[in-house]
Design a protein around this motif. Structure first.
Motif, PDB file in Angstrom:
ATOM      1  N   LEU A 153      39.491  30.573  28.366  1.00 56.74           N
ATOM      2  CA  LEU A 153      39.402  31.998  28.070  1.00 56.74           C
ATOM      3  C   LEU A 153      40.536  32.697  28.813  1.00 56.74           C
ATOM      4  CD1 LEU A 153      37.902  34.325  26.690  1.00 56.74           C
ATOM      5  CD2 LEU A 153      36.567  34.577  28.799  1.00 56.74           C
ATOM      6  N   MET A 154      41.525  33.113  28.063  1.00 56.94           N
ATOM      7  CA  MET A 154      42.701  33.777  28.610  1.00 56.94           C
ATOM      8  C   MET A 154      42.543  35.278  28.386  1.00 56.94           C
ATOM      9  SD  MET A 154      44.219  31.031  29.639  1.00 56.94           S
ATOM     10  CE  MET A 154      45.751  31.730  30.258  1.00 56.94           C
ATOM     11  N   VAL A 155      42.747  36.072  29.452  1.00 54.88           N
ATOM     12  CA  VAL A 155      42.493  37.510  29.387  1.00 54.88           C
ATOM     13  C   VAL A 155      43.705  38.279  29.901  1.00 54.88           C
ATOM     14  CG1 VAL A 155      40.983  39.388  30.160  1.00 54.88           C
ATOM     15  CG2 VAL A 155      40.035  37.091  29.776  1.00 54.88           C
ATOM     16  N   TYR A 156      44.143  39.247  29.096  1.00 55.87           N
ATOM     17  CA  TYR A 156      45.189  40.179  29.520  1.00 55.87           C
ATOM     18  C   TYR A 156      44.478  41.508  29.773  1.00 55.87           C
ATOM     19  CZ  TYR A 156      49.823  42.338  29.758  1.00 55.87           C
ATOM     20  OH  TYR A 156      50.969  42.964  30.186  1.00 55.87           O
ATOM     21  N   PRO A 157      44.179  41.833  31.035  1.00 53.78           N
ATOM     22  CA  PRO A 157      43.392  43.036  31.329  1.00 53.78           C
ATOM     23  C   PRO A 157      44.275  44.280  31.455  1.00 53.78           C
ATOM     24  CG  PRO A 157      43.777  41.836  33.346  1.00 53.78           C
ATOM     25  CD  PRO A 157      44.440  41.042  32.228  1.00 53.78           C
ATOM     26  N   ARG A 158      43.679  45.409  31.113  1.00 49.81           N
ATOM     27  CA  ARG A 158      44.376  46.677  31.346  1.00 49.81           C
ATOM     28  C   ARG A 158      44.538  46.889  32.858  1.00 49.81           C
ATOM     29  NH1 ARG A 158      45.403  51.001  28.120  1.00 49.81           N
ATOM     30  NH2 ARG A 158      44.035  50.282  26.438  1.00 49.81           N
ATOM     31  N   ALA A 159      43.493  46.534  33.620  1.00 51.20           N
ATOM     32  CA  ALA A 159      43.509  46.619  35.085  1.00 51.20           C
ATOM     33  C   ALA A 159      42.756  45.412  35.630  1.00 51.20           C
ATOM     34  CB  ALA A 159      42.860  47.913  35.556  1.00 51.20           C
ATOM     35  N   GLN A 160      42.995  45.068  36.868  1.00 50.24           N
ATOM     36  CA  GLN A 160      42.371  43.890  37.476  1.00 50.24           C
ATOM     37  C   GLN A 160      40.851  43.906  37.356  1.00 50.24           C
ATOM     38  OE1 GLN A 160      44.281  41.414  38.433  1.00 50.24           O
ATOM     39  NE2 GLN A 160      42.621  40.095  39.073  1.00 50.24           N
ATOM     40  N   GLU A 161      40.255  45.084  37.484  1.00 51.19           N
ATOM     41  CA  GLU A 161      38.794  45.172  37.407  1.00 51.19           C
ATOM     42  C   GLU A 161      38.253  44.938  35.989  1.00 51.19           C
ATOM     43  OE1 GLU A 161      40.432  49.432  37.521  1.00 51.19           O
ATOM     44  OE2 GLU A 161      40.737  47.626  38.689  1.00 51.19           O
ATOM     45  N   ASP A 162      39.138  44.827  35.010  1.00 54.80           N
ATOM     46  CA  ASP A 162      38.714  44.575  33.636  1.00 54.80           C
ATOM     47  C   ASP A 162      38.565  43.083  33.325  1.00 54.80           C
ATOM     48  OD1 ASP A 162      38.529  47.281  32.784  1.00 54.80           O
ATOM     49  OD2 ASP A 162      40.713  47.362  32.702  1.00 54.80           O
ATOM     50  N   LEU A 163      38.873  42.215  34.280  1.00 50.96           N
ATOM     51  CA  LEU A 163      38.638  40.787  34.063  1.00 50.96           C
ATOM     52  C   LEU A 163      37.127  40.549  33.955  1.00 50.96           C
ATOM     53  CD1 LEU A 163      41.222  39.226  36.515  1.00 50.96           C
ATOM     54  CD2 LEU A 163      41.207  39.019  34.033  1.00 50.96           C
ATOM     55  N   PRO A 164      36.692  39.715  33.022  1.00 56.24           N
ATOM     56  CA  PRO A 164      35.248  39.476  32.878  1.00 56.24           C
ATOM     57  C   PRO A 164      34.667  38.774  34.098  1.00 56.24           C
ATOM     58  CG  PRO A 164      36.489  38.057  31.377  1.00 56.24           C
ATOM     59  CD  PRO A 164      37.483  38.947  32.073  1.00 56.24           C
ATOM     60  N   GLN A 165      33.464  39.187  34.433  1.00 47.19           N
ATOM     61  CA  GLN A 165      32.738  38.580  35.555  1.00 47.19           C
ATOM     62  C   GLN A 165      31.485  37.937  34.991  1.00 47.19           C
ATOM     63  OE1 GLN A 165      34.100  38.782  38.726  1.00 47.19           O
ATOM     64  NE2 GLN A 165      35.784  39.782  37.664  1.00 47.19           N
ATOM     65  N   TRP A 166      31.344  36.634  35.192  1.00 50.32           N
ATOM     66  CA  TRP A 166      30.096  35.958  34.793  1.00 50.32           C
ATOM     67  C   TRP A 166      29.887  34.710  35.574  1.00 50.32           C
ATOM     68  CZ3 TRP A 166      34.307  34.923  31.614  1.00 50.32           C
ATOM     69  CH2 TRP A 166      34.452  33.634  31.139  1.00 50.32           C
ATOM     70  N   LEU A 194      29.947  34.043  24.057  1.00 49.43           N
ATOM     71  CA  LEU A 194      30.364  33.069  25.060  1.00 49.43           C
ATOM     72  C   LEU A 194      30.885  33.683  26.367  1.00 49.43           C
ATOM     73  CD1 LEU A 194      32.102  30.511  22.692  1.00 49.43           C
ATOM     74  CD2 LEU A 194      29.716  30.568  23.465  1.00 49.43           C
ATOM     75  N   TYR A 195      31.054  35.000  26.405  1.00 55.43           N
ATOM     76  CA  TYR A 195      31.447  35.666  27.637  1.00 55.43           C
ATOM     77  C   TYR A 195      30.972  37.121  27.545  1.00 55.43           C
ATOM     78  CZ  TYR A 195      35.386  38.425  25.757  1.00 55.43           C
ATOM     79  OH  TYR A 195      36.143  39.340  25.077  1.00 55.43           O
ATOM     80  N   PRO A 196      30.921  37.845  28.658  1.00 55.79           N
ATOM     81  CA  PRO A 196      30.439  39.232  28.619  1.00 55.79           C
ATOM     82  C   PRO A 196      31.522  40.182  28.072  1.00 55.79           C
ATOM     83  CG  PRO A 196      30.938  38.595  30.868  1.00 55.79           C
ATOM     84  CD  PRO A 196      31.116  37.366  30.023  1.00 55.79           C
ATOM     85  N   TYR A 197      31.635  40.191  26.757  1.00 60.39           N
ATOM     86  CA  TYR A 197      32.669  40.997  26.117  1.00 60.39           C
ATOM     87  C   TYR A 197      32.306  42.481  26.155  1.00 60.39           C
ATOM     88  CZ  TYR A 197      29.682  41.698  22.056  1.00 60.39           C
ATOM     89  OH  TYR A 197      28.662  42.081  21.231  1.00 60.39           O
ATOM     90  N   ARG A 198      33.311  43.296  25.938  1.00 61.16           N
ATOM     91  CA  ARG A 198      33.127  44.740  25.795  1.00 61.16           C
ATOM     92  C   ARG A 198      33.346  45.080  24.318  1.00 61.16           C
ATOM     93  NH1 ARG A 198      36.639  46.470  31.126  1.00 61.16           N
ATOM     94  NH2 ARG A 198      35.035  45.900  32.655  1.00 61.16           N
ATOM     95  N   PRO A 199      32.739  46.155  23.820  1.00 59.11           N
ATOM     96  CA  PRO A 199      32.811  46.448  22.386  1.00 59.11           C
ATOM     97  C   PRO A 199      34.226  46.540  21.808  1.00 59.11           C
ATOM     98  CG  PRO A 199      31.162  47.839  23.418  1.00 59.11           C
ATOM     99  CD  PRO A 199      31.861  47.087  24.524  1.00 59.11           C
ATOM    100  N   HIS A 200      35.186  46.983  22.597  1.00 58.82           N
ATOM    101  CA  HIS A 200      36.538  47.169  22.061  1.00 58.82           C
ATOM    102  C   HIS A 200      37.507  46.043  22.434  1.00 58.82           C
ATOM    103  CE1 HIS A 200      35.837  51.102  20.268  1.00 58.82           C
ATOM    104  NE2 HIS A 200      34.985  51.266  21.264  1.00 58.82           N
ATOM    105  N   ASP A 201      37.003  44.944  23.006  1.00 54.70           N
ATOM    106  CA  ASP A 201      37.878  43.800  23.294  1.00 54.70           C
ATOM    107  C   ASP A 201      38.574  43.349  22.015  1.00 54.70           C
ATOM    108  OD1 ASP A 201      37.019  43.824  25.924  1.00 54.70           O
ATOM    109  OD2 ASP A 201      36.101  41.833  25.862  1.00 54.70           O
ATOM    110  N   LEU A 202      39.835  43.023  22.159  1.00 55.86           N
ATOM    111  CA  LEU A 202      40.634  42.490  21.056  1.00 55.86           C
ATOM    112  C   LEU A 202      41.058  41.075  21.389  1.00 55.86           C
ATOM    113  CD1 LEU A 202      42.753  45.690  20.425  1.00 55.86           C
ATOM    114  CD2 LEU A 202      41.241  44.615  18.737  1.00 55.86           C
ATOM    115  N   GLY A 203      41.237  40.248  20.365  1.00 54.59           N
ATOM    116  CA  GLY A 203      41.686  38.883  20.555  1.00 54.59           C
ATOM    117  C   GLY A 203      42.897  38.587  19.697  1.00 54.59           C
ATOM    118  N   VAL A 204      43.593  37.519  20.055  1.00 56.63           N
ATOM    119  CA  VAL A 204      44.777  37.109  19.300  1.00 56.63           C
ATOM    120  C   VAL A 204      44.825  35.594  19.179  1.00 56.63           C
ATOM    121  CG1 VAL A 204      46.258  37.130  21.373  1.00 56.63           C
ATOM    122  CG2 VAL A 204      47.298  37.333  19.108  1.00 56.63           C
TER     123      VAL A 204
END
Length: 193
Positions: free
Chosen positions: A180-193, A99-109
């Motif tokens: 879709l709530m995202v806590y990014p390590r850095a601003q550029e880590d927010l998903p783009q789609w 449902l979004y452009p995830y990265r292999p190590h994305d974690l969810g809670v």
């Protein structure tokens, strides 16, 4: 997702937290199953989670999760007392992945605050921030922690926002439309789609 990449990504880590918080996995057959069963059958949790199941079903669910690499059922403690049920999960093994452009190590809670008296006092916000920071520290390849509360659950969306998560969009799931709530390590880590 490349099968090789999927195989090299382990189960979600258990984060170390600061500020009097501790997260511990729930072991099948342990007292934690009874705590989760009790909380899931309380009205403030039963509505949003829709899992007011009998004890036996929760025992089976905790055992199933504990045996796999997708999700880890945990209790969050504050000053030694259980406060919340958490499911820490790997997005690449979750129904959220397509449902979004995830990265292999994305974690969810996923989070459920057990005692209704803890709602509206910043407990969820403080715990969510501690968990996100702890997960990023526990897996250096993880660049973002995500959550997908129902868009109608405004208190939950507000708690994630107050914890530093960014509302990156909406995703349609079989049982809900989620923020879709995202806590990014850095601003550029927010998903783009």
């Amino acid at each position: 997702m490349d099968v090789y990449v999927e195989e090299e990504v382990g189960a979600p880590p258990i984060p170390s937290l600061d500020g009097g918080w501790r997260v511990a996995p729930i072991e099948p057959g342990a007292d934690g199953v009874a705590v989760v069963h009790d909380w899931m059958n309380r009205p403030h949790v039963a509505g949003p989670w829709d899992q007011a199941w009998p004890y036996e079903r929760w025992a089976a669910e905790i055992a199933r999760q504990a045996a796999g690499r997708h999700s880890r059922p945990c209790l969050a403690y504050r000053d030694g007392e259980p406060v919340a049920y958490l499911e820490l999960y790997r997005v690449l093994r979750d129904r959220l992945a397509p449902l979004y452009p995830y990265r292999p190590h994305d974690l969810g809670v996923h989070i459920a605050i057990g005692d209704e008296r803890d709602l509206g006092h910043g407990v969820g916000r403080r715990l969510l921030r501690a968990v996100a920071v702890g997960l990023l520290a526990a897996d250096e390849r993880c660049t973002r922690v995500v959550a997908e509360p129902d868009v109608r659950n405004e208190p939950s969306v507000r708690a994630f926002t107050a914890a530093g998560f960014v509302r990156a969009g909406e995703v349609t799931m079989p049982h809900k439309t989620a923020a879709l709530m995202v806590y990014p390590r850095a601003q550029e880590d927010l998903p783009q789609w």
